[in-house]
Design a protein around this motif. Structure first.
Motif, PDB file in Angstrom:
ATOM      1  N   ARG A  79       0.889  -1.029   0.217  1.00 47.53           N
ATOM      2  CA  ARG A  79       0.007  -0.105  -0.169  1.00 47.53           C
ATOM      3  C   ARG A  79       0.941   1.161   0.123  1.00 47.53           C
ATOM      4  O   ARG A  79       0.408   2.047  -0.615  1.00 47.53           O
ATOM      5  N   ARG A  80       1.984   1.391   0.834  1.00 42.97           N
ATOM      6  CA  ARG A  80       2.798   2.450   0.717  1.00 42.97           C
ATOM      7  C   ARG A  80       3.527   2.551  -0.662  1.00 42.97           C
ATOM      8  O   ARG A  80       3.769   3.710  -0.886  1.00 42.97           O
ATOM      9  N   GLN A  99       2.159   1.726  -3.543  1.00 38.35           N
ATOM     10  CA  GLN A  99       1.407   2.206  -4.310  1.00 38.35           C
ATOM     11  C   GLN A  99       1.146   3.934  -4.188  1.00 38.35           C
ATOM     12  O   GLN A  99       1.207   4.895  -5.181  1.00 38.35           O
ATOM     13  N   SER A 100       1.029   4.086  -2.901  1.00 44.25           N
ATOM     14  CA  SER A 100       0.991   5.491  -2.511  1.00 44.25           C
ATOM     15  C   SER A 100       2.071   6.649  -2.960  1.00 44.25           C
ATOM     16  O   SER A 100       2.002   7.605  -3.321  1.00 44.25           O
ATOM     17  N   SER A 101       3.281   6.108  -3.007  1.00 40.18           N
ATOM     18  CA  SER A 101       4.418   6.558  -3.341  1.00 40.18           C
ATOM     19  C   SER A 101       4.950   6.575  -4.845  1.00 40.18           C
ATOM     20  O   SER A 101       5.798   7.454  -5.163  1.00 40.18           O
ATOM     21  N   ALA A 123      -4.508   3.142   8.046  1.00 42.82           N
ATOM     22  CA  ALA A 123      -4.788   4.413   7.116  1.00 42.82           C
ATOM     23  C   ALA A 123      -5.032   5.761   8.185  1.00 42.82           C
ATOM     24  O   ALA A 123      -4.314   6.630   8.085  1.00 42.82           O
ATOM     25  N   GLU A 171      -2.492   8.924   8.821  1.00 40.68           N
ATOM     26  CA  GLU A 171      -3.086  10.107   8.521  1.00 40.68           C
ATOM     27  C   GLU A 171      -2.842  10.994   9.901  1.00 40.68           C
ATOM     28  O   GLU A 171      -2.373  12.140   9.828  1.00 40.68           O
ATOM     29  N   GLU A 192       8.474   7.082   2.210  1.00 40.59           N
ATOM     30  CA  GLU A 192       8.312   7.290   1.012  1.00 40.59           C
ATOM     31  C   GLU A 192       9.470   8.296   0.578  1.00 40.59           C
ATOM     32  O   GLU A 192      10.073   7.959  -0.644  1.00 40.59           O
TER      33      GLU A 192
END
Length: 466
Positions: free
Chosen positions: A380-381, A383-385, A446, A450, A459
């Motif tokens: 997930r990390r 993908q977000s990066s 998540a 946040e 990241e």
């Protein structure tokens, strides 16, 4: 070696360490060997210079300084273990006494994790939005899909709302054309409001070949936040034609045979999205309620470092990618620098409090992290990066950030544990049950991330190693 711990305040201690000189001897020998390899003395081979000659030529003090610098990390680590403290960040070390052949004494001040008491939180009650999908919601979803399959054709008339236009733009500030203020052949939907303020009004009514000038505040680039005089020229106007909403459209745009089936599928997807949003809202509200119950002392140096890290990430990563500096950002946000600093501090304080409280709950509940959970979080990390999983994982390992990711997952599981034990109702007064444990843990992680601002460091580390 002897050490003592003095509590300066709930988040800071001073270690006083006394080291008998004989325990310094291994580092002293290493210092002589290091100096031996670095210097040359006539009459002696390199590496074979007697210690007394080094003392005579370079001074005993230089050797002692080298030895102490080598030994301090080891003695500090032993004192931390002996004192059973959890340090945060680097210590401030002061050598208070150094007697040759007798004694080394030093102090080390360092921030520590405060001891916090988490009270019974089972009485927490929060209210979240009910999961309701209206016909209007479905209509909007189908309409968005319909727009993706729209066709367009060039027309010989003035541009109107909903038309596709191809335009050239030129921005001037103080009469000078900006280097990054010229764009040609840009496709734009009239009425979308997706570019500069005033652009929709400027192009509406223009035919191909016509121009107009308007004033607008730049949203990006070297002069973001400045007022600019913008000239727009319309190259062409195209009318968009939407397909009919019928069974043929359903077959074109999806795997379904009828429009009714497509609408039913859209309704189901929207319900799942709203359930996810509801879970996120529940976790965020539960976290806020939990933090209100717990008093958490904040280490001031840690807070200052966190504020600086968040500010650095905003300036040098998020804004830099937009071609914007902090002053331009503040102008767009209509905030003063003081308001920005206060907001940043408030966010950092909440992030630190969240981390301490959830870590304490994870410790109390003896929550662990499996390899599968860590892998899913890493994916997930990544993908977000915007990086590939293998590339991201390699950079995280090389940057020593694995334990940070483990901590993020543990905090997510801790928050999920809290949510399971409290009362969550929707706006209709109905109880909300977050039944899917895997999804609940993911959304809780998540939500915790946040609040703490987690993930950015990982990241950034990954991108730096790219």
């Amino acid at each position: 070696m002897k050490s003592a711990v003095e509590t300066l305040n709930p988040t800071r201690v001073r270690l006083t360490v006394e080291v008998p000189f004989e325990e310094l001897k291994p580092s002293l020998d290493a210092a002589y060997r290091k100096i031996n390899q670095q210097v040359q003395v006539p009459g002696f081979r390199k590496g074979k210079i007697p210690s007394r000659i080094i003392d005579q030529r370079f001074g005993r003090g230089a050797v002692l300084e080298e030895a102490v610098n080598d030994a301090l990390p080891k003695f500090y680590s032993e004192a931390v273990t002996e004192g059973d403290i959890s340090p945060l960040g680097q210590p401030e070390v002061d050598i208070t006494e150094l007697k040759d052949n007798e004694l080394l004494t030093f102090t080390a001040e360092v921030d520590i994790r405060p001891e916090i008491e988490v009270p019974d939180y089972s009485g927490i009650e929060v209210t979240v939005d009910a999961v309701e999908v209206t016909d209007e919601d479905v209509d909007s979803a189908v309409e968005r899909l319909r727009e993706r399959f729209a066709s367009s054709s060039v027309v010989e008339r003035a541009a109107a709302d909903g038309d596709e236009v191809k335009i050239d733009l030129e921005a001037r500030v103080d009469g000078e054309v900006l280097e990054d203020g010229v764009a040609t052949g840009v496709s734009y939907t009239v009425g979308s409001g997706r570019m500069l303020d005033g652009l929709d009004e400027a192009v509406t009514g223009l035919e191909a070949g016509a121009t107009a000038t308007f004033t607008s505040e730049l949203k990006g680039g070297s002069h973001a936040g400045r007022e600019a005089e913008v000239t727009v020229r319309v190259e062409s106007v195209s009318a968009r034609e939407l397909p009919e909403l019928d069974d043929d459209f359903a077959q074109l745009a999806s795997e379904f045979d009828t429009l009714a089936e497509l609408r039913d599928d859209s309704r189901g997807r929207l319900a799942e999205e709203k359930k996810y949003q509801q879970a996120t809202e529940a976790q965020e509200k539960v976290l806020d309620a939990l933090l209100e119950l717990v008093e958490v002392p904040i280490p001031q140096k840690l807070l200052a470092d966190e504020v600086e890290t968040r500010k650095h990430n905003l300036e040098h990563h998020q804004l830099a990618q937009l071609g914007m500096d902090l002053d331009a950002y503040l102008s767009l946000q209509e905030k003063t620098r003081e308001e920005f600093e206060d907001e940043l501090k408030e966010q950092a304080e909440k992030g630190i409090r969240t981390q301490f409280v959830l870590d304490e709950i994870a410790k109390r509940e003896q929550l662990g992290v499996s390899q599968e959970e860590l892998t899913e979080h890493l994916m997930r990390r990544a993908q977000s990066s915007g990086m590939g999983p293998d590339q991201f994982a390699k950079a995280v390992v090389e940057g020593g950030q694995v334990q940070m990711l483990v901590g993020e997952v543990r905090r997510g599981k801790a928050l999920a544990t809290v949510v399971e034990s409290v009362t969550v109702k929707d706006s209709n007064g109905e109880p909300v049950h977050l039944d899917d444990e895997e999804d609940e843990a993911e959304t809780a992680t998540a939500a915790a991330d946040e609040s703490t601002g987690a993930g950015t460091q990982a990241e950034d580390t990954a991108k730096a190693g790219d």
